[in-house]
Design a protein around this motif. Structure first.
Motif, PDB file in Angstrom:
ATOM      1  N   GLY A   1       0.871  -0.940  -0.060  1.00 48.77           N
ATOM      2  CA  GLY A   1      -0.138   0.238  -0.122  1.00 48.77           C
ATOM      3  C   GLY A   1       0.834   1.523  -0.104  1.00 48.77           C
ATOM      4  O   GLY A   1       2.133   1.168   0.207  1.00 48.77           O
ATOM      5  N   ASP A   2       0.179   2.278  -0.209  1.00 46.58           N
ATOM      6  CA  ASP A   2       0.968   3.876  -0.220  1.00 46.58           C
ATOM      7  C   ASP A   2       2.196   3.728  -1.302  1.00 46.58           C
ATOM      8  O   ASP A   2       3.006   3.925  -0.897  1.00 46.58           O
ATOM      9  CB  ASP A   2       1.413   4.144   1.263  1.00 46.58           C
TER      10      ASP A   2
ATOM     11  N   TYR B   1       4.536   6.445  -5.046  1.00 46.75           N
ATOM     12  CA  TYR B   1       4.291   8.021  -4.591  1.00 46.75           C
ATOM     13  C   TYR B   1       5.370   8.702  -5.652  1.00 46.75           C
ATOM     14  O   TYR B   1       5.290  10.032  -5.688  1.00 46.75           O
ATOM     15  CB  TYR B   1       4.714   8.303  -3.413  1.00 46.75           C
TER      16      TYR B   1
ATOM     17  N   ASP C   1      -3.878   4.166  -1.874  1.00 47.51           N
ATOM     18  CA  ASP C   1      -2.959   5.386  -1.995  1.00 47.51           C
ATOM     19  C   ASP C   1      -2.069   4.768  -3.355  1.00 47.51           C
ATOM     20  O   ASP C   1      -0.953   4.027  -2.813  1.00 47.51           O
ATOM     21  CB  ASP C   1      -2.133   5.753  -0.928  1.00 47.51           C
TER      22      ASP C   1
ATOM     23  N   GLY D   1      -7.803   4.327  -1.458  1.00 51.60           N
ATOM     24  CA  GLY D   1      -6.952   5.107  -0.609  1.00 51.60           C
ATOM     25  C   GLY D   1      -7.682   6.454  -0.834  1.00 51.60           C
ATOM     26  O   GLY D   1      -8.228   6.865  -1.658  1.00 51.60           O
TER      27      GLY D   1
ATOM     28  N   ASN E   1      -5.806   9.175  -1.275  1.00 48.74           N
ATOM     29  CA  ASN E   1      -5.371  10.111  -2.359  1.00 48.74           C
ATOM     30  C   ASN E   1      -5.682  10.045  -3.880  1.00 48.74           C
ATOM     31  O   ASN E   1      -5.704  10.823  -4.534  1.00 48.74           O
ATOM     32  CB  ASN E   1      -3.448   9.422  -2.464  1.00 48.74           C
TER      33      ASN E   1
ATOM     34  N   HIS F   1      -7.900   1.490   4.515  1.00 46.35           N
ATOM     35  CA  HIS F   1      -6.676   2.535   4.272  1.00 46.35           C
ATOM     36  C   HIS F   1      -6.462   3.319   5.617  1.00 46.35           C
ATOM     37  O   HIS F   1      -5.163   3.542   6.072  1.00 46.35           O
ATOM     38  CB  HIS F   1      -6.999   3.455   3.181  1.00 46.35           C
TER      39      HIS F   1
ATOM     40  N   GLY G   1      -3.171   1.399   6.112  1.00 51.10           N
ATOM     41  CA  GLY G   1      -2.094   2.020   5.394  1.00 51.10           C
ATOM     42  C   GLY G   1      -1.783   3.286   6.068  1.00 51.10           C
ATOM     43  O   GLY G   1      -1.850   3.365   7.137  1.00 51.10           O
ATOM     44  N   ASP G   2      -1.709   4.543   5.282  1.00 54.98           N
ATOM     45  CA  ASP G   2      -1.798   5.799   5.608  1.00 54.98           C
ATOM     46  C   ASP G   2      -0.534   6.422   6.380  1.00 54.98           C
ATOM     47  O   ASP G   2      -0.280   7.514   6.210  1.00 54.98           O
ATOM     48  CB  ASP G   2      -3.037   5.883   6.516  1.00 54.98           C
TER      49      ASP G   2
ATOM     50  N   HIS H   1       2.658   5.062   7.062  1.00 57.32           N
ATOM     51  CA  HIS H   1       4.056   4.854   6.245  1.00 57.32           C
ATOM     52  C   HIS H   1       5.049   4.480   7.420  1.00 57.32           C
ATOM     53  O   HIS H   1       6.282   4.324   7.085  1.00 57.32           O
ATOM     54  CB  HIS H   1       4.488   6.143   5.693  1.00 57.32           C
TER      55      HIS H   1
ATOM     56  N   GLY I   1       4.335   0.365   3.584  1.00 56.08           N
ATOM     57  CA  GLY I   1       4.184   1.337   2.469  1.00 56.08           C
ATOM     58  C   GLY I   1       5.267   1.447   1.655  1.00 56.08           C
ATOM     59  O   GLY I   1       6.457   0.822   2.072  1.00 56.08           O
TER      60      GLY I   1
END
Length: 321
Positions: free
Chosen positions: A75-76, A79, A108, A140, A142, A239, A273-274, A276, A296
């Protein structure tokens, strides 16, 4: 004329012998039964001493025979370009090394500040399809709640990620909530798995926010009630961090989730998640709820669920090394 042997007081020898044999036999049985009963009582006392758990942590419950389930959570990610390359490398390693039965991305797929452009959804959808293992997607914030137009973003997510696991063959029947089809559930090896639309960040529309959380709570309650006789543990994928960041705005869900978990009275894992940063804790008074936050990025964790254990959840963050 028959001559009958006699002994002592005129009692026939044959009759005396039979009576003595019966006497010895009955006495032996009485001793045996008494010993067996005492042994069982002693064994019972030894097996369940006062003040000790019936099934200590890690001990196998002989009444259950469920196989273990292994799965991967990410997850996450991604980026940035480095994380995108790391995700590709992770997928390649997973395809060659992992024994997981499925993968869950818990939300995310981009930074929150980046535009919610369709090209992003298309790109990440294509990358994740490179997994050889059936992969599930959880929303997520984002790619949804943080977007300038959350409803348009949700429409894009639905187009590229709804029922994402249908891109693979999966041996278990997956159910979807009618009013919120991004919420899914299935039962495997005595474990209930639930995916939920639980995102963080800003509340743009209080009525929409509360309705979505109420739908999530309905889904959990319905599945717990429906599956309670067939499962020994439950795993929820969402998330949001619902305790450290604005817990009051999640109470529409968390109050009912906690009540459902308490009534269920078996181990429950919530994976989020969320944040990190990796951690494991029990943030609520209901001690049967374990919460895990994943790191993440280009990292993955393999989760093992063994329903035959009192603490059925274990985590391996180095399984791809």
């Amino acid at each position: 004329m028959k001559i009958q042997a006699k002994i002592g007081l005129g009692i026939p020898w044959k009759s005396l012998t039979v009576k003595l044999m019966c006497l010895f036999l009955c006495a032996g049985l009485a001793i045996c039964c008494s010993s067996s009963s005492d042994d069982k009582k002693a064994q019972s006392d030894d097996d369940n001493p006062v003040g000790e758990d019936d099934n200590p942590v890690g001990e196998v419950n002989p009444a259950q025979t469920f196989p273990t389930t292994l799965f991967t959570v990410i997850g996450d990610v991604p980026y940035n370009d480095d994380q995108r390359s790391g995700l590709i490398a992770m997928i390649d390693a997973h395809n060659t090394k992992a024994a997981s039965e499925f993968v869950v991305h818990i939300g995310d797929i981009k930074p929150g500040a980046d535009p919610c452009d369709e090209l992003v959804y298309d790109d990440i959808s294509g990358l994740l399809k490179k997994f050889k293992t059936p992969t599930f997607m959880v929303l997520g914030d984002n790619e949804y709640n943080d977007c300038d137009n959350p409803q348009d973003a949700l429409a894009l997510w639905i187009e590229y990620f709804l029922h994402f696991n249908d891109n693979w063959e999966f041996s278990h029947t997956v159910e979807y909530q009618e009013v919120r089809p991004e919420n899914f559930a299935w039962v495997e090896n005595g474990v209930l798995f639930l995916g939920l639309n639980l995102v963080g960040s800003s509340v743009h529309d209080q009525a929409e926010w509360d309705k979505r959380l109420a739908d999530d709570a309905d889904w959990v309650e319905q599945q717990f009630e429906l599956q309670k006789d067939d499962i020994e543990a439950a795993v929820l994928f969402g998330h949001a961090n619902m305790t450290e960041v604005g817990p009051e705005k999640f109470e529409t869900f968390t109050d009912r989730f906690r009540a459902s978990a308490k009534a269920f009275d078996k181990p429950v894992l919530y994976i989020q998640g969320d944040g990190h940063v990796w951690f494991e804790n029990r943030p609520w008074p209901e001690e049967n709820i374990l919460r895990v936050q994943i790191e993440g990025g280009a990292n993955a964790v393999q989760v093992t669920v063994d329903p035959d254990l009192r603490n059925p959840f274990s985590f391996d963050r180095k399984f791809l090394e």
